[in-house]
Design a protein around this motif. Sequence first.
Motif, PDB file in Angstrom:
ATOM      1  N   PRO A  32       0.813  -1.224   0.000  1.00 61.74           N
ATOM      2  CA  PRO A  32       0.000   0.000   0.000  1.00 61.74           C
ATOM      3  C   PRO A  32       0.842   1.267   0.000  1.00 61.74           C
ATOM      4  O   PRO A  32       0.453   2.276  -0.599  1.00 61.74           O
ATOM      5  N   TRP A  33       2.001   1.204   0.674  1.00 55.02           N
ATOM      6  CA  TRP A  33       2.838   2.399   0.725  1.00 55.02           C
ATOM      7  C   TRP A  33       3.330   2.798  -0.664  1.00 55.02           C
ATOM      8  O   TRP A  33       3.396   3.989  -0.976  1.00 55.02           O
ATOM      9  N   PHE A  34       3.694   1.841  -1.506  1.00 60.35           N
ATOM     10  CA  PHE A  34       4.164   2.187  -2.839  1.00 60.35           C
ATOM     11  C   PHE A  34       3.074   2.910  -3.627  1.00 60.35           C
ATOM     12  O   PHE A  34       3.371   3.842  -4.380  1.00 60.35           O
ATOM     13  N   PHE A  35       1.838   2.470  -3.471  1.00 63.25           N
ATOM     14  CA  PHE A  35       0.729   3.183  -4.103  1.00 63.25           C
ATOM     15  C   PHE A  35       0.608   4.598  -3.549  1.00 63.25           C
ATOM     16  O   PHE A  35       0.519   5.581  -4.303  1.00 63.25           O
ATOM     17  N   MET A  36       0.639   4.735  -2.227  1.00 64.34           N
ATOM     18  CA  MET A  36       0.460   6.045  -1.611  1.00 64.34           C
ATOM     19  C   MET A  36       1.663   6.948  -1.837  1.00 64.34           C
ATOM     20  O   MET A  36       1.514   8.177  -1.921  1.00 64.34           O
ATOM     21  N   SER A  37       2.851   6.370  -1.934  1.00 62.73           N
ATOM     22  CA  SER A  37       4.037   7.175  -2.216  1.00 62.73           C
ATOM     23  C   SER A  37       3.917   7.871  -3.560  1.00 62.73           C
ATOM     24  O   SER A  37       4.219   9.064  -3.699  1.00 62.73           O
ATOM     25  N   ASP A  38       3.459   7.130  -4.572  1.00 69.31           N
ATOM     26  CA  ASP A  38       3.236   7.742  -5.892  1.00 69.31           C
ATOM     27  C   ASP A  38       2.128   8.784  -5.820  1.00 69.31           C
ATOM     28  O   ASP A  38       2.203   9.831  -6.478  1.00 69.31           O
ATOM     29  N   ALA A  39       1.089   8.505  -5.030  1.00 66.70           N
ATOM     30  CA  ALA A  39      -0.021   9.455  -4.901  1.00 66.70           C
ATOM     31  C   ALA A  39       0.442  10.741  -4.223  1.00 66.70           C
ATOM     32  O   ALA A  39       0.017  11.836  -4.593  1.00 66.70           O
ATOM     33  N   ILE A  40       1.322  10.608  -3.235  1.00 68.14           N
ATOM     34  CA  ILE A  40       1.814  11.790  -2.522  1.00 68.14           C
ATOM     35  C   ILE A  40       2.783  12.589  -3.380  1.00 68.14           C
ATOM     36  O   ILE A  40       2.680  13.818  -3.493  1.00 68.14           O
ATOM     37  N   ASN A  41       3.739  11.909  -4.002  1.00 73.75           N
ATOM     38  CA  ASN A  41       4.786  12.599  -4.758  1.00 73.75           C
ATOM     39  C   ASN A  41       4.306  13.083  -6.119  1.00 73.75           C
ATOM     40  O   ASN A  41       4.328  14.283  -6.405  1.00 73.75           O
TER      41      ASN A  41
ATOM     42  N   LYS B  99       6.817  16.718  -1.675  1.00 73.15           N
ATOM     43  CA  LYS B  99       7.728  15.598  -1.916  1.00 73.15           C
ATOM     44  C   LYS B  99       8.645  15.364  -0.720  1.00 73.15           C
ATOM     45  O   LYS B  99       8.994  14.225  -0.399  1.00 73.15           O
ATOM     46  N   THR B 100       9.020  16.450  -0.043  1.00 74.10           N
ATOM     47  CA  THR B 100       9.873  16.334   1.134  1.00 74.10           C
ATOM     48  C   THR B 100       9.151  15.604   2.265  1.00 74.10           C
ATOM     49  O   THR B 100       9.775  14.888   3.055  1.00 74.10           O
ATOM     50  N   LEU B 101       7.831  15.766   2.337  1.00 70.60           N
ATOM     51  CA  LEU B 101       7.051  15.142   3.408  1.00 70.60           C
ATOM     52  C   LEU B 101       6.837  13.653   3.190  1.00 70.60           C
ATOM     53  O   LEU B 101       6.372  12.954   4.093  1.00 70.60           O
ATOM     54  N   SER B 102       7.170  13.158   2.003  1.00 72.15           N
ATOM     55  CA  SER B 102       6.935  11.750   1.691  1.00 72.15           C
ATOM     56  C   SER B 102       7.713  10.825   2.620  1.00 72.15           C
ATOM     57  O   SER B 102       7.158   9.849   3.143  1.00 72.15           O
ATOM     58  N   MET B 103       8.970  11.106   2.852  1.00 73.54           N
ATOM     59  CA  MET B 103       9.782  10.241   3.702  1.00 73.54           C
ATOM     60  C   MET B 103       9.316  10.245   5.152  1.00 73.54           C
ATOM     61  O   MET B 103       9.222   9.176   5.776  1.00 73.54           O
ATOM     62  N   PRO B 104       8.987  11.415   5.751  1.00 75.09           N
ATOM     63  CA  PRO B 104       8.412  11.369   7.106  1.00 75.09           C
ATOM     64  C   PRO B 104       7.128  10.559   7.183  1.00 75.09           C
ATOM     65  O   PRO B 104       6.893   9.856   8.167  1.00 75.09           O
ATOM     66  N   PHE B 105       6.278  10.636   6.137  1.00 74.82           N
ATOM     67  CA  PHE B 105       5.070   9.820   6.103  1.00 74.82           C
ATOM     68  C   PHE B 105       5.425   8.341   6.222  1.00 74.82           C
ATOM     69  O   PHE B 105       4.761   7.586   6.925  1.00 74.82           O
ATOM     70  N   PHE B 106       6.474   7.937   5.516  1.00 76.50           N
ATOM     71  CA  PHE B 106       6.866   6.529   5.524  1.00 76.50           C
ATOM     72  C   PHE B 106       7.299   6.079   6.914  1.00 76.50           C
ATOM     73  O   PHE B 106       6.840   5.054   7.424  1.00 76.50           O
ATOM     74  N   TRP B 107       8.180   6.834   7.538  1.00 77.01           N
ATOM     75  CA  TRP B 107       8.763   6.400   8.802  1.00 77.01           C
ATOM     76  C   TRP B 107       7.825   6.596   9.989  1.00 77.01           C
ATOM     77  O   TRP B 107       8.019   5.952  11.035  1.00 77.01           O
TER      78      TRP B 107
END
Length: 268
Positions: free
Chosen positions: A81-90, A183-191
């Motif tokens: 799911p994260w890979f889907f949401m990562s593309d959606a966020i970025n 795009k910068t917020l993508s990594m904090p979302f992940f962790w």
Amino acid sequence: MLSTLKQILSDNWQWRHQIWDLAKMDLVKTYRGAALGKVWLFTKPAVYILVYWFTLSVGMRHSSDVNGQPFLLWLAAGVFPWFFMSDAINRGSDVYHRYSYLVNRIKFPLSVISTFYTLSIMIIFACTMLFTIVVCLLTGVHLSRYLLQLPLVMLVMFVFWVAWSIMLSPLSAVSKDFANLIKTLSMPFFWLSGILFQLDALPPIGQKIMAFNPVAWCVEAVRDCFVYKQWFWQRPDELIPFLIVFAVVVLLAVRNYRRLHKEVPDVL
């Protein structure tokens, strides 16, 4: 605002056939020229999952079963799911720059761009979920009736991230600094979204704050289908905050679209 919402819904309904065609074209374009073709749909997520699994289970020695299910399944139900949401966020937050040739076409509704892009990455997500189910069946992992809610979870995710794209894409088109910020917020979302750790490990105040994180809710809802084996609506303490965020995103999407969609072609 109500008239703008009706316009967005009407545009997406009238262009529904084109949305599907454009989503398929976007997938073909993404993997055009690759010898392995559609195999790449699974290769990148699978490699990441194996790396995370090795790091957590071998390096950090944290790989115990979760709710009686294999740790690797718990990990896959969060990373896919994260890979889907990562593309959606970025990329989903800046689709007007990505498809500027459509933005400048006369009478092409901009909201449709967000819809077909999200649909294209949702197709990939659906394939990874199907792959996960097949692997579970082949390896003897028990699948329960709670898997029946997966299509509904995916539908909710699809609508939410379409609204997210419609909300942020006009702002990203107007300001590249805003696009870079998202795009910068993508990594904090992940962790910070419980993808690599169980949210129950957080203190109560942390769990209450995390309940307003849409990424965390989506991940937990998918894990409900595979690992936790419960209906996602049985967790109202997490569902209600998510619905509040959902409503706010939809309202801001309609507001931003109404104010900026006519200016976007001029800016680009």
